[in-house]
Write an enzyme that holds these catalytic residues in place. Structure first.
Site, PDB file in Angstrom:
ATOM      1  N   ASP A  94       0.854  -1.175   0.000  1.00 29.56           N
ATOM      2  CA  ASP A  94       0.000   0.000   0.000  1.00 29.56           C
ATOM      3  C   ASP A  94       0.896   1.232   0.000  1.00 29.56           C
ATOM      4  OD1 ASP A  94       0.894  -0.266   2.629  1.00 29.56           O
ATOM      5  OD2 ASP A  94      -1.022   0.237   3.533  1.00 29.56           O
ATOM      6  N   TYR A  96       3.028   4.689   0.800  1.00 26.98           N
ATOM      7  CA  TYR A  96       3.721   5.203   1.983  1.00 26.98           C
ATOM      8  C   TYR A  96       2.748   6.057   2.786  1.00 26.98           C
ATOM      9  CZ  TYR A  96       8.066   3.868  -0.426  1.00 26.98           C
ATOM     10  OH  TYR A  96       9.068   3.177  -1.069  1.00 26.98           O
ATOM     11  N   PHE A 107       6.293   2.024  -4.418  1.00 27.38           N
ATOM     12  CA  PHE A 107       7.682   2.224  -3.996  1.00 27.38           C
ATOM     13  C   PHE A 107       8.226   3.612  -4.325  1.00 27.38           C
ATOM     14  CE2 PHE A 107       7.470  -2.466  -4.429  1.00 27.38           C
ATOM     15  CZ  PHE A 107       7.789  -2.809  -3.118  1.00 27.38           C
ATOM     16  N   HIS A 215      10.980  -9.026   0.173  1.00 31.40           N
ATOM     17  CA  HIS A 215      10.633  -7.606   0.104  1.00 31.40           C
ATOM     18  C   HIS A 215      11.907  -6.773   0.300  1.00 31.40           C
ATOM     19  CE1 HIS A 215       8.695  -3.777   1.169  1.00 31.40           C
ATOM     20  NE2 HIS A 215       7.632  -4.257   0.530  1.00 31.40           N
TER      21      HIS A 215
END
Length: 251
Positions: A94, A96, A107, A215
């Site tokens: 989701d 930031y 990202f 991740h």
């Protein structure tokens, strides 16, 4: 087309639309969030569905209650990267949740915003993998404009509260987006970084390329079984795209 020409980086047309600011979502007004024409029917179908109407009700209620919601244009990834242009999919979780960070691309952060740790690891791996000097340091808009769909699973979040809009309806839309991309015949690279992305992309057809790693968060980037640091996904994606005649991405 000659093999030499296929190896060239493909420069896709820009949308010509302005970049959203680094502010918060002002209102639930999806009619004011442009998307590429070939995403329109899928998006409109979702917005009119029970899941879409439920999501609209939830976000409106949170905004009315004083919640600060990011990003200002939740569908910006679908505005920048048309369905027909997608060559690579990078799936995030989701947006930031810090002020001035989220801009609607997984990202990525707004220009001039310090890169969060996950983005720093992504950019460091890009430099390590490709053996090139510094590239982007904040916004990844340039990737999106080359056919890299930077898609989060959930497209809004509340300030300081990660995953606050999970299970509220966005997953229905993003699952449909991923299904549409996997159903296409055009060879596409799917980058699955982390357990959530890997679960969402567990059944990618063999005609596409699935690249799997932990991740890029500092909590997992160096850990087994598939450390993100050293994964080589940027060069692997370009080599495969070139072999498929789809050009390469200028990362």
């Amino acid at each position: 087309m000659s093999r030499a020409r296929k190896a060239q980086a493909v420069q896709l047309p820009l949308t010509g639309l302005s970049e959203p600011g680094a502010g918060a979502l002002a209102a639930w007004e999806p009619e004011r969030w442009p998307v590429a024409a070939d995403w329109r029917s899928l998006v409109d179908g979702f917005l009119a569905s029970p899941a879409g109407l439920q999501l609209a009700q939830f976000v409106r209620a949170r905004l009315s209650g004083g919640a600060v919601v990011y990003p200002p244009r939740p569908l910006w990834a679908l505005e920048l990267t048309a369905l027909a242009q997608v060559r690579v999919v990078i799936l995030g979780q989701d947006p930031y949740h810090g002020p001035g960070q989220a801009q609607g691309l997984a990202f990525s952060v707004a220009p001039g915003t310090p890169a969060p740790p996950s983005l720093r690891n992504i950019l460091r791996e890009r430099e390590r993998d490709l053996g090139v000097g510094p590239g982007p340091r904040d916004s990844l808009q340039g990737w999106a404009e080359q056919g890299v769909l930077l898609l989060n699973t959930v497209l809004t979040v509340e300030q300081g509260d990660p995953a606050s809009h999970a299970t509220k309806g966005w997953e229905v839309l993003t699952s449909a987006i991923l299904a549409a991309l996997q159903d296409r015949s055009e060879p596409t690279v799917f980058m699955a970084w982390g357990a959530l992305a890997q679960a969402q992309l567990a059944r990618v057809p063999a005609r596409h390329l699935l690249l799997v790693a932990n991740h890029p968060s500092p909590l997992s980037a160096l850990r087994p079984p598939r450390p993100f640091v050293g994964c080589g996904h940027f060069s692997a994606a370009n080599a495969w795209l070139q072999a498929q005649g789809r050009g390469v991405v200028s990362w």
